[in-house]
Design an enzyme around this catalytic site. Sequence first.
Site, PDB file in Angstrom:
ATOM      1  N   ASP A   4     -27.251 -23.991 -46.152  1.00 44.77           N
ATOM      2  CA  ASP A   4     -28.406 -24.743 -45.618  1.00 44.77           C
ATOM      3  C   ASP A   4     -28.059 -26.226 -45.765  1.00 44.77           C
ATOM      4  O   ASP A   4     -28.774 -26.984 -46.434  1.00 44.77           O
ATOM      5  CB  ASP A   4     -29.686 -24.377 -46.380  1.00 44.77           C
ATOM      6  CG  ASP A   4     -30.939 -24.885 -45.674  1.00 44.77           C
ATOM      7  OD1 ASP A   4     -30.828 -25.403 -44.536  1.00 44.77           O
ATOM      8  OD2 ASP A   4     -32.029 -24.775 -46.249  1.00 44.77           O
TER       9      ASP A   4
HETATM   10  N1  LIG Z   1     -33.365 -31.178 -59.284  1.00 43.05           N
HETATM   11  C1  LIG Z   1     -33.842 -31.969 -58.318  1.00 43.05           C
HETATM   12  N2  LIG Z   1     -33.705 -33.315 -58.425  1.00 43.05           N
HETATM   13  C2  LIG Z   1     -34.204 -34.127 -57.484  1.00 43.05           C
HETATM   14  N3  LIG Z   1     -34.860 -33.694 -56.384  1.00 43.05           N
HETATM   15  C3  LIG Z   1     -35.030 -32.380 -56.232  1.00 43.05           C
HETATM   16  C4  LIG Z   1     -34.523 -31.446 -57.172  1.00 43.05           C
HETATM   17  N4  LIG Z   1     -34.857 -30.205 -56.745  1.00 43.05           N
HETATM   18  C5  LIG Z   1     -35.530 -30.361 -55.609  1.00 43.05           C
HETATM   19  N5  LIG Z   1     -35.656 -31.661 -55.284  1.00 43.05           N
HETATM   20  C6  LIG Z   1     -36.408 -32.232 -54.160  1.00 43.05           C
HETATM   21  O1  LIG Z   1     -37.294 -31.244 -53.669  1.00 43.05           O
HETATM   22  C7  LIG Z   1     -36.988 -30.941 -52.318  1.00 43.05           C
HETATM   23  C8  LIG Z   1     -37.185 -29.466 -52.084  1.00 43.05           C
HETATM   24  O2  LIG Z   1     -36.329 -28.714 -52.949  1.00 43.05           O
HETATM   25  P1  LIG Z   1     -35.443 -27.538 -52.363  1.00 43.05           P
HETATM   26  O3  LIG Z   1     -34.568 -28.062 -51.298  1.00 43.05           O
HETATM   27  O4  LIG Z   1     -34.790 -26.850 -53.498  1.00 43.05           O
HETATM   28  O5  LIG Z   1     -36.548 -26.580 -51.798  1.00 43.05           O
HETATM   29  P2  LIG Z   1     -36.899 -26.143 -50.309  1.00 43.05           P
HETATM   30  O6  LIG Z   1     -36.224 -26.980 -49.286  1.00 43.05           O
HETATM   31  O7  LIG Z   1     -38.361 -25.952 -50.219  1.00 43.05           O
HETATM   32  O8  LIG Z   1     -36.269 -24.777 -50.344  1.00 43.05           O
HETATM   33  P3  LIG Z   1     -36.241 -23.745 -49.176  1.00 43.05           P
HETATM   34  O9  LIG Z   1     -35.772 -24.490 -47.948  1.00 43.05           O
HETATM   35  O10 LIG Z   1     -35.344 -22.684 -49.673  1.00 43.05           O
HETATM   36  O11 LIG Z   1     -37.668 -23.372 -49.093  1.00 43.05           O
HETATM   37  C9  LIG Z   1     -35.556 -31.421 -52.108  1.00 43.05           C
HETATM   38  O12 LIG Z   1     -35.295 -31.723 -50.758  1.00 43.05           O
HETATM   39  C10 LIG Z   1     -35.530 -32.654 -52.996  1.00 43.05           C
HETATM   40  O13 LIG Z   1     -36.155 -33.733 -52.338  1.00 43.05           O
HETATM   41 MG   LIG Z   2     -34.331 -27.825 -49.272  1.00 46.99          MG
END
Ligand SMILES: Nc1ncnc2c1ncn2[C@@H]1O[C@H](COP(=O)(O)OP(=O)(O)OP(=O)(O)O)[C@@H](O)[C@H]1O
Ligand SMILES: [Mg+2]
Length: 264
Positions: free
Chosen positions: A183
Amino acid sequence: MNGLRRRFSAYTWEPITVGRSGAGVYRLDGRESLYLKVAEVNAHPDSGFDLVAETARGLWLAEQGLPVAEILDHAADAAGAWLLTRAVPGRTAADPWPADRRDAVVDALADMARTLHELPVADCPFDRSLAVTVPNARHAVAAGLVDLDDVDDERRGRTAAQLLDELTATVPDDEDLVVGHGDYCPPNVLLDPDTLDVLALIDLGRLGRTDRHADPALAMRSLLDPDNPQFTPEHATRFLTRYAPDGDLDPKRIAFHCLLDEFC
Ligand SMILES: Nc1ncnc2c1ncn2[C@@H]1O[C@H](COP(=O)(O)OP(=O)(O)OP(=O)(O)O)[C@@H](O)[C@H]1O
Ligand SMILES: [Mg+2]
């Protein structure tokens, strides 16, 4: 979830809305800054919806020496799973960048894709080849799990069955396997705002052995997305030439991997 609310009751909870799946992501600020990702059990077969899979991949990628967010705790039960990471003190590639830094942000994205893809693929325990992803797509259609409101513009109005027919008709004959992120889009790459070093790859549920077109396909689609207008078609071309200076990526395979992503 109630247990987590109690455990982190001294923290402020900020819901983070970036992202597309049902997973909820929260930023927790208190003694330290954390990110908590919570998911209910999901019938979707794709590992991108599975925080246990994401945890295993994060631990493995860290062992390979690549930058990831430090995993502090994780758990899963019959109801769902959660993953707690330390907040990475950087900004995602999708955050607003000054105009004169955007080329360098794109270069950092392309260079990190190359670094990731140079890992020895035989050592990677996670299979994201077509033998896994195409049956997953078929299963998602049969189970009514494809989100037709979230397809690329050119595919709007088509049924899941029509998309699956197109996918089946365009499956490549072979794959050039690399360790892919799965992704690889700007919100999933955290950069040091000053040096633009990649501080962490996040959202690793789909990491695995996959065709080398898969990550560039999703990265370029994101760079071309009008929802993030700081990036232009020139940035997508820049990514492509920096990632593949020999010009050896096949546009048909790029298109195939964008189509395949619709089923996730
Ligand atoms: N450990 C971290 N440190 C800093 N920012 C983070 C961290 N984890 C997540 N984020 C922030 O949160 C956002 C969303 O997290 P993540 O990409 O893991 O989830 P998601 O996109 O909702 O996942 P999915 O697409 O599988 O639903 C990231 O784009 C980033 O901005
Ligand atoms: Mg994400």
